[in-house]
Design a protein around this motif. Structure first.
Motif, PDB file in Angstrom:
ATOM      1  N   LEU A  80       0.994  -1.492  -0.336  1.00  0.00           N
ATOM      2  CA  LEU A  80       0.210  -0.002  -0.241  1.00  0.00           C
ATOM      3  C   LEU A  80       0.919   0.897   0.020  1.00  0.00           C
ATOM      4  CD1 LEU A  80      -2.606  -1.072   2.414  1.00  0.00           C
ATOM      5  CD2 LEU A  80      -3.141  -1.121   0.022  1.00  0.00           C
ATOM      6  N   VAL A  81       1.551   1.226   0.958  1.00  0.00           N
ATOM      7  CA  VAL A  81       2.240   2.251   1.391  1.00  0.00           C
ATOM      8  C   VAL A  81       3.586   2.628   0.130  1.00  0.00           C
ATOM      9  CG1 VAL A  81       3.946   3.958   2.309  1.00  0.00           C
ATOM     10  CG2 VAL A  81       2.730   2.736   3.475  1.00  0.00           C
ATOM     11  N   THR A  82       3.821   1.939  -0.749  1.00  0.00           N
ATOM     12  CA  THR A  82       5.547   2.099  -1.784  1.00  0.00           C
ATOM     13  C   THR A  82       4.174   2.219  -2.879  1.00  0.00           C
ATOM     14  OG1 THR A  82       6.779   0.123  -0.461  1.00  0.00           O
ATOM     15  CG2 THR A  82       6.412   1.010  -3.021  1.00  0.00           C
ATOM     16  N   SER A  83       3.137   1.803  -2.687  1.00  0.00           N
ATOM     17  CA  SER A  83       2.542   1.565  -4.453  1.00  0.00           C
ATOM     18  C   SER A  83       1.610   3.310  -4.080  1.00  0.00           C
ATOM     19  CB  SER A  83       1.477   0.898  -4.552  1.00  0.00           C
ATOM     20  OG  SER A  83       1.674  -0.066  -4.388  1.00  0.00           O
ATOM     21  N   GLY A  88       3.349   9.516  -7.380  1.00  0.00           N
ATOM     22  CA  GLY A  88       3.442  10.616  -6.804  1.00  0.00           C
ATOM     23  C   GLY A  88       3.179  11.023  -5.727  1.00  0.00           C
ATOM     24  N   ALA A  89       2.051  10.652  -4.981  1.00  0.00           N
ATOM     25  CA  ALA A  89       1.426  10.381  -3.656  1.00  0.00           C
ATOM     26  C   ALA A  89       1.939  11.720  -2.699  1.00  0.00           C
ATOM     27  CB  ALA A  89       0.398   9.336  -3.268  1.00  0.00           C
ATOM     28  N   ALA A  90       1.198  12.558  -2.106  1.00  0.00           N
ATOM     29  CA  ALA A  90       2.114  13.175  -0.808  1.00  0.00           C
ATOM     30  C   ALA A  90       2.056  12.463   0.147  1.00  0.00           C
ATOM     31  CB  ALA A  90       0.746  14.344  -1.118  1.00  0.00           C
ATOM     32  N   GLN A  91       2.729  12.921   1.465  1.00  0.00           N
ATOM     33  CA  GLN A  91       2.985  11.946   1.997  1.00  0.00           C
ATOM     34  C   GLN A  91       1.003  11.890   3.035  1.00  0.00           C
ATOM     35  OE1 GLN A  91       6.137  12.848   5.470  1.00  0.00           O
ATOM     36  NE2 GLN A  91       7.165  12.461   3.614  1.00  0.00           N
ATOM     37  N   VAL A  92       0.548  13.123   2.929  1.00  0.00           N
ATOM     38  CA  VAL A  92      -0.600  13.335   3.187  1.00  0.00           C
ATOM     39  C   VAL A  92      -2.115  12.000   3.222  1.00  0.00           C
ATOM     40  CG1 VAL A  92      -1.708  14.716   2.161  1.00  0.00           C
ATOM     41  CG2 VAL A  92      -2.814  14.622   4.637  1.00  0.00           C
ATOM     42  N   TYR A  93      -1.405  11.372   2.162  1.00  0.00           N
ATOM     43  CA  TYR A  93      -1.981   9.903   1.557  1.00  0.00           C
ATOM     44  C   TYR A  93      -1.755   8.756   2.322  1.00  0.00           C
ATOM     45  CZ  TYR A  93      -4.236  13.717  -2.510  1.00  0.00           C
ATOM     46  OH  TYR A  93      -4.327  14.940  -2.337  1.00  0.00           O
TER      47      TYR A  93
END
Length: 287
Positions: A80-83, A88-93
């Motif tokens: 999940l996190v790596t994907s 390019g998702a921000a850390q808030v996501y």
């Protein structure tokens, strides 16, 4: 007074144990999770299932909980996190993703075990009533388990090759990769270890607190606060912050009222963060 001190140390060691997980994740990946509280809950339910309902020895039950919780945390980071970060998702996501994981774990536990509070016996059956009554003996035993895992993690991080690789990757990913360190593996392992520590905390707390779907919510929040107070990302700061919070809570109950223990504890922690923004260990926050 002995009961007060034993209770404070036991509670503080649990906060420290879970807080170390927050620090591990932050140091390894620069991220934070809001699902640690529910990892505590899942660990408690699994421990109760293996130990009480399946009749397995405590050591085997704890080992199974550790393996399952480590695998869960590892897969969350790897899948999940790596994907999310790869897209390019921000850390808030990532934080929002861990909130979603928290809800899934709570509802999954409710579906599997129900919503009633469940009980199971003390994790160890040792007779130390010479120095303490039965309740204090249970707490001393639970505290001993927590301290053992703190020492075990310290040994792993400081005196093993892979632990050294994890610390190197946390300090400088580029340099670590240049030296042949598998940085993605160290990140997944950090998340796995954090999940495992929370699961162990759940098994420790189960006999004293009862096991139910919301048991980890407030504990996870306090462990996070303790980690911040000690110096977010500093594992030893998390231990000191956890014990500090445990004593604040215990003395608040003894001298004021149990109704105000959370108010007093979080109020003091806010003051600590105002006057010592980098925590008790002056840990510099990564940008």
């Amino acid at each position: 007074m002995l009961t007060l001190i034993v209770g404070a140390l036991m509670q503080g060691s649990v906060y420290g144990l879970v807080g170390m997980g927050y620090g591990l994740i932050y140091k390894a990946s620069g991220l934070m999770t809001l699902a640690q509280g529910d990892m505590i809950m899942i660990g408690a339910f699994l421990g109760m299932t293996f130990y009480k309902y399946m009749g397995l020895p405590f050591g085997l039950s704890l080992a199974l909980v550790m393996i399952i919780m480590f695998t869960l945390g590892f897969l969350i980071e790897r899948i999940l996190v790596t994907s999310l970060l790869a897209k390019g998702a921000a850390q808030v996501y990532v934080i929002l993703c861990t909130i979603a994981i928290s809800m899934i774990l709570q509802n999954g536990a409710m579906f599997a075990w129900g919503s009633n509070v469940m009980q199971f016996q003390a994790i160890l059956d040792l007779s130390i009533s010479i120095i303490a009554n039965n309740d204090q003996a249970d707490r001393l035993q639970e505290q001993a388990v927590g301290i053992f895992f703190m020492l075990l993690l310290h040994f792993f991080m400081q005196h093993t090759k892979f632990g050294t690789s994890m610390r190197a990757a946390a300090q400088d990913e580029t340099a670590a990769e240049a030296l042949g360190i598998n940085v993605p593996l160290t990140k997944g392992t950090a998340w796995g270890l954090a999940s495992m520590l929370a699961g162990v905390a759940g098994v420790i707390l189960g006999p004293s607190y009862g096991v139910y779907t919301a048991m980890g919510a407030l504990i996870g929040q306090k462990a996070f606060a303790a980690s911040v107070a000690g110096g977010y990302g500093n594992m030893y700061g998390a231990i000191v912050g956890g014990i500090f919070l445990g004593f604040v809570e215990a003395f608040s109950v003894y001298f004021v009222s149990s109704l105000y223990k959370d108010f007093i504890a979080f109020g003091i922690l806010i003051l600590v963060m105002i006057f010592m923004p980098n925590g008790l260990f002056n840990e510099q926050v990564m940008e």
